[in-house]
Each structure stands twice: as C-alpha cells, then as structure tokens.
Enzyme design. Structure first.
Site, PDB file in Angstrom:
ATOM      1  N   LYS A 255      -4.763  -3.814   6.874  1.00 19.06           N
ATOM      2  CA  LYS A 255      -3.829  -2.912   6.196  1.00 19.06           C
ATOM      3  C   LYS A 255      -2.407  -3.334   6.558  1.00 19.06           C
ATOM      4  CE  LYS A 255      -1.981   1.841   6.351  1.00 19.06           C
ATOM      5  NZ  LYS A 255      -2.190   3.266   6.737  1.00 19.06           N
ATOM      6  N   ASP A 260       5.532   3.161   5.534  1.00 23.74           N
ATOM      7  CA  ASP A 260       4.771   4.264   4.936  1.00 23.74           C
ATOM      8  C   ASP A 260       5.597   5.544   5.009  1.00 23.74           C
ATOM      9  OD1 ASP A 260       2.933   6.064   4.010  1.00 23.74           O
ATOM     10  OD2 ASP A 260       1.609   5.969   5.776  1.00 23.74           O
ATOM     11  N   LYS A 267       6.234  12.222   4.189  1.00 21.63           N
ATOM     12  CA  LYS A 267       6.078  12.600   5.600  1.00 21.63           C
ATOM     13  C   LYS A 267       7.325  13.333   6.085  1.00 21.63           C
ATOM     14  CE  LYS A 267       3.206   8.649   7.065  1.00 21.63           C
ATOM     15  NZ  LYS A 267       2.033   9.426   7.481  1.00 21.63           N
ATOM     16  N   ASP A 278       3.073   0.362  10.360  1.00 21.57           N
ATOM     17  CA  ASP A 278       1.861   0.680   9.608  1.00 21.57           C
ATOM     18  C   ASP A 278       1.225  -0.585   9.007  1.00 21.57           C
ATOM     19  OD1 ASP A 278       0.033   2.634   8.916  1.00 21.57           O
ATOM     20  OD2 ASP A 278       1.041   3.163   7.044  1.00 21.57           O
ATOM     21  N   ASP A 337      -0.086   9.934   0.715  1.00 21.14           N
ATOM     22  CA  ASP A 337       0.062   9.471   2.107  1.00 21.14           C
ATOM     23  C   ASP A 337      -1.259   8.907   2.656  1.00 21.14           C
ATOM     24  OD1 ASP A 337       1.338   8.924   4.457  1.00 21.14           O
ATOM     25  OD2 ASP A 337       1.359  10.997   5.183  1.00 21.14           O
ATOM     26  N   GLU A 339      -2.694   6.277   1.834  1.00 20.00           N
ATOM     27  CA  GLU A 339      -2.505   5.073   1.014  1.00 20.00           C
ATOM     28  C   GLU A 339      -3.225   3.857   1.583  1.00 20.00           C
ATOM     29  OE1 GLU A 339      -0.568   5.919   3.412  1.00 20.00           O
ATOM     30  OE2 GLU A 339      -0.268   3.995   4.413  1.00 20.00           O
ATOM     31  N   ARG A 341      -6.186   3.456   2.721  1.00 23.45           N
ATOM     32  CA  ARG A 341      -7.543   3.287   2.184  1.00 23.45           C
ATOM     33  C   ARG A 341      -7.516   2.763   0.750  1.00 23.45           C
ATOM     34  NH1 ARG A 341      -8.906   9.489   3.369  1.00 23.45           N
ATOM     35  NH2 ARG A 341      -7.306   9.004   4.933  1.00 23.45           N
TER      36      ARG A 341
END
Ligand code: BES
Ligand code: MN
Ligand code: ZN
Length: 491
Positions: A255, A260, A267, A278, A337, A339, A341
């Site tokens: 990932k 993010d 967030k 991230d 959020d 995201e 996955r």
C-alpha cells in the site's frame, strides 16, 4: 557511514567492549582490564552497570589502554547471547557515543565469528540512521560525529565476506526509511515511482504504469482513490529474477498512499501529518526487492506497489459511490478513508492474474484498529495459509520485528456484504476493524495462498527502545521478508 574490519584496534578513539550480565568482560575486555590494573572492573563496580542488554557505561580510558574512551556495552546473559543481543549491544554502543565528537567507533568483536562481526557492523549502521537532509541549521553538538564503524575481528577476510549481504540489507532498510521519512510534497506517486525505477542499477526490472495504462487495464478502485488528487496515480512493478528461469515467483504487494487525508470522509486535522507515512507498505516492498537484488538472492520475486494520494476535491470519489474493481466485483465505497483496501484490491488481483505467484504477501498501514488491537509494537498477520503465515511468524522475531497472527473468520464476511454491490469497504462500525479490512482484501486474492501484514502500528516509532531502530521511519518488514526468503525460498 564507513565500515571497516581490522585485526587489532590500534589507537582507537572510542573502543566498545561487550559485557555479559554479571559484569563479565568479553573478548579483549579482560586483557584491557588487566593492562589497566583492573580499572574497568572498578568502574563497573562503582556503577549500576551490570552488562544488561541495552545499557552502557562510558569510561575514560585508563592508562595502559590504547584508546581515549572505553564504552562498556551490555550483551545480556551469556547463555542467552544471540543475534539480537549482539545487535542491541552494538547499537547501544553507537547510541552512547554518537554525539561525543569522536569520529571512529571501534567495536571489539575479536571473540566472535566472522558472521557475528559483520552483524555488529550491521547493527551499528542501522542504529546510525538519521533523516537530516532538511536540517540545515542543526547545531554541531546535536550532529552525529561518528563517521566510521571499525570492527575488530579474528577472521577479517571472513567478516568482510559476510558483510556483503549485511550491507545489502542495511542499504535496503535505509532506502525504505528514506521513503517513509519524506514529506508528501516531495514524495508523491510519480516521485516514488522514479526512485524505484532508479533501482534498475541493482539489476531489478522496473515497470511503471501511469493513469492511462491503469484505466485501460481496469484498475478502477485504485484510480478512484487517486481521482481527487492533482498527482497522477502510479503502479510500480519490480521484478527480481535470481532464481531458476521460468520458476514461479513469490510476490509482495504494498500500500503506497503517499498522503491520506481521508478524502471526502476527511480525517481530523490533529495528527493528520502522520499520514505521510501511509506508504510504509510500499516502502517495505521496495526495500525487500532492493535487499534481494543487492545480495543477489537466488529467488524469483515480484513487488507491486499501488501509489496514490487520497485527497478531497471536486473530482474526488464520494461516500456511496459504486466502483467496479479489476476483479470484476463491484465495491460500494462507504468511507473514502478506507482507501488502502481499494488500492490493494486491484493490486492483489493484478498480481495473481499476471504473475501466478506461489503466494502473495501484502504490507499496509491499513487500519487504526490494528493499533487498538495490538498496541504500537506488533504488526498483525492475516492469512489463508498456515505455511505462508508460519514463514512470516518464524522470520520476524529473528530480526527483532514483532508479529501476531490474527483470525479472519468467515462469520464476519457478512459485515462487508453490501446491499447494493458485491462488497463494501467498511465493516461493522468499529468492531474488528482490522479483521474486516483483511476479509475485504481476501476477496481479491482469487484463493491464492496469501498473507496480509497490517503495519499501521509499527511503520513509524516515536520513543524507540530499540537501539538499532531510531525514532521515525522504521523500514518495518524489509528485514522480516528478506529473512523469510533467505530461510525458505532460495534455491
Ligand atoms: N491509513 C489509515 C490507517 C492508519 C491509521 C494507519 C493510523 C496508521 C495510523 C487508513 O487508510 C484508514 O484511514 N483506515 C480507517 C478505516 C475506517 C474508515 C474503516 C481507520 O482505521 O480508521
Ligand atoms: Mn484512510
Ligand atoms: Zn490510509
């Protein structure tokens, strides 16, 4: 950092000597103490230092000893002395003197094997990692002074030979830490891809897919995450062919969310800056590919990095959007959020479809829930294969990375079923959030042996107690995956 192996310490500035629990001087320590009429022993007896792991005592070198300073560094109980105790001792010695003004740290490994001598250098080098490129006004007294790690070895040639693969892994960990440390204005997807492309110098094959190629291929859930960003989404594919020609590869997927914000499901401002890391999963995958190439591992491996930026914008995806993934399954995006996955879904499907690997392992800073479950010192392992999970669980503790296996019960599948699409990207409120995330990923593995490592807890460290892992970017996973390959998958 210069690394040298020598037969005798000569006129060492700072000389580090290992000490086992019970104030037992190792290696050349006993002789030094004798030459100094027991001054080292007296210094220890006058202090609380007993040789415990990750503790040190600095002694102004007594007359008779050819050094300015002696660092006594704890190696723990003699009968429990292992690779990690050695790494802690060498790492702690470095930490104790890094700001002292000395430029050379000599570590006495004369009583150890060539492999151990090389490992001491490796540990000191990992300990010395700092990300200082943006610190232009750092005061001299705050700037690390050690420029050379010099290891005294009985078998100098053997230690130099052993150093080669340690050096390759150290470089790979540093490469990974640098990626994780970079702020998101510097390290956006295309820049990440450019740095990975630079690894072709090691003999890796690197292919970069841009947005138009990803659209043609059908990476719609990955592109949906990146569509609110000014920065172009990328997928980087790294191949290392060190094994037999035509042999099925093993595959790593990372990932790489370079920032993010949460997207439209934005967030809170407080702590959002942490989301520059991230992309720690992708950095770990890039790092392990770097390590395999650097030490010319006898294995065929592929690394696939999903590189995007998750931003809110007029073009961003909305909560409630339904997007067809590369697998053909429709995904209802309830929370923008969640995201990671979505990025991994397409990357996992692509990896199994194109490379038909023996297995896939993905690494991702996937869920805050993983931190709630395990705290900050364990990564969670989720797997449909006892063999793949077992290899990870065996390798990680050998290199000082903590992992814990988590369940992926079929009974929770219903929590990611969507009334409007095939699957939704959130689970049952906050319950088992890292598990429902793993179940989501599993739906994109096509039944291939697979493991997912949620490194949200471990990618970044704030008050490190491990001398070989300074605060900041950890490079978590590079050493575990490299060790796993070395122990199980090289021909
Ligand atoms: N990148 C975060 C997870 C994360 C949080 C990593 C804290 C490191 C530290 C991930 O994309 C995320 O936001 N996950 C959500 C999922 C939720 C919306 C279902 C989370 O964990 O809150
Ligand atoms: Mn997120
Ligand atoms: Zn994320």
């Amino acid at each position: 950092m210069n690394i040298e192996f020598v037969a005798s310490p000569g006129a060492a500035g700072v000389l580090a000597v290992l000490v086992n629990e019970g104030r037992k001087l190792c290696g050349a320590g006993g002789q030094l103490d004798q030459k100094a009429s027991g001054a080292l022993t007296r210094a220890m007896n006058a202090s609380r230092f007993t040789g415990g792991s990750n503790s040190t005592l600095i002694v102004a070198a007594p007359s008779g000893v050819e050094a300015q300073t002696v660092v006594l560094t704890g190696a723990g109980e003699a009968d429990k002395f292992d690779d990690l105790a050695l790494e802690a001792a060498a790492g702690a010695a470095y930490q104790a003197v890094k700001l002292s003004g000395a430029t050379i740290l000599t570590i006495d490994a004369s009583h150890l094997t060539a492999q151990q001598a090389a490992r001491a250098a490796f540990a000191a080098r990992l300990a010395s990692y700092r990300f200082l490129k943006y610190r232009t006004t750092l005061k001299p007294e705050k700037t690390p002074s050690i420029e050379t790690i010099r290891i005294v070895a009985a078998d100098v040639d053997g230690a130099r030979a052993a150093w080669e693969s340690f050096a390759a892994v150290a470089e790979a960990v540093e490469f990974s830490r640098d990626l994780v440390s970079e702020p998101a204005n510097v390290l956006y997807p295309a820049e990440f891809a450019r740095r990975v492309k630079g690894l072709e110098r090691l003999g890796l094959e690197v292919e970069i897919l841009g947005e138009s190629e990803l659209e043609d291929l059908g990476f719609r859930t990955l592109l949906a995450v990146g569509q609110g960003s000014e920065r172009e989404s990328q997928v980087a594919i790294m191949k290392w062919n060190g094994g037999k020609a035509g042999e099925q590869p093993i595959a790593f997927v990372g990932k790489g969310v370079c920032f993010d914000t949460g997207g439209i499901s934005i967030k809170p401002a407080d702590g959002m800056e942490e989301m520059k890391w991230d992309m720690g999963g992708a950095a770990a995958v890039a790092g392990v590919m770097h390590a395999l190439a650097g030490r010319k591992a006898k294995v065929n491996a592929v690394g696939v990095l999903g590189l995007v930026e998750n931003m809110p914008d007029g073009k961003a995806q909305r909560p409630g959007d339904v997007v067809m993934s590369l697998s053909g399954q429709y995904v209802e995006v309830l929370n923008t959020d969640a995201e990671g996955r979505l990025v991994l879904a397409d990357c996992l499907w692509y990896t199994q479809d194109r490379f038909k690997p023996k297995f896939m392992i993905d690494l991702a800073t996937l869920t805050g829930a993983m931190i709630v479950s395990l705290g900050l010192e364990y990564a969670g392992v989720f797997s449909n294969s006892d063999e793949v999970a077992g290899a990870i669980l065996e390798a990680a503790p050998k290199v000082g990375e903590n992992v814990w296996r988590m369940p992926i019960p079929a009974a929770y599948e219903r929590h990611i079923d969507s009334p409007i699409a095939d699957v939704k990207n959130t689970g049952n409120g906050r319950a088992g959030g890292s598990i429902t995330a793993a179940l989501f990923l599993q739906r994109f593995t096509n039944g291939l042996p697979w493991a997912h490592i949620d490194i949200a807890p471990t990618a970044w460290v704030k008050d490190s107690k491990n001398p070989t892992v300074p605060d900041g970017a950890v490079g978590w996973g590079v050493r575990t995956l490299d060790r796993m390959v070395a122990d199980h998958y090289e021909v």
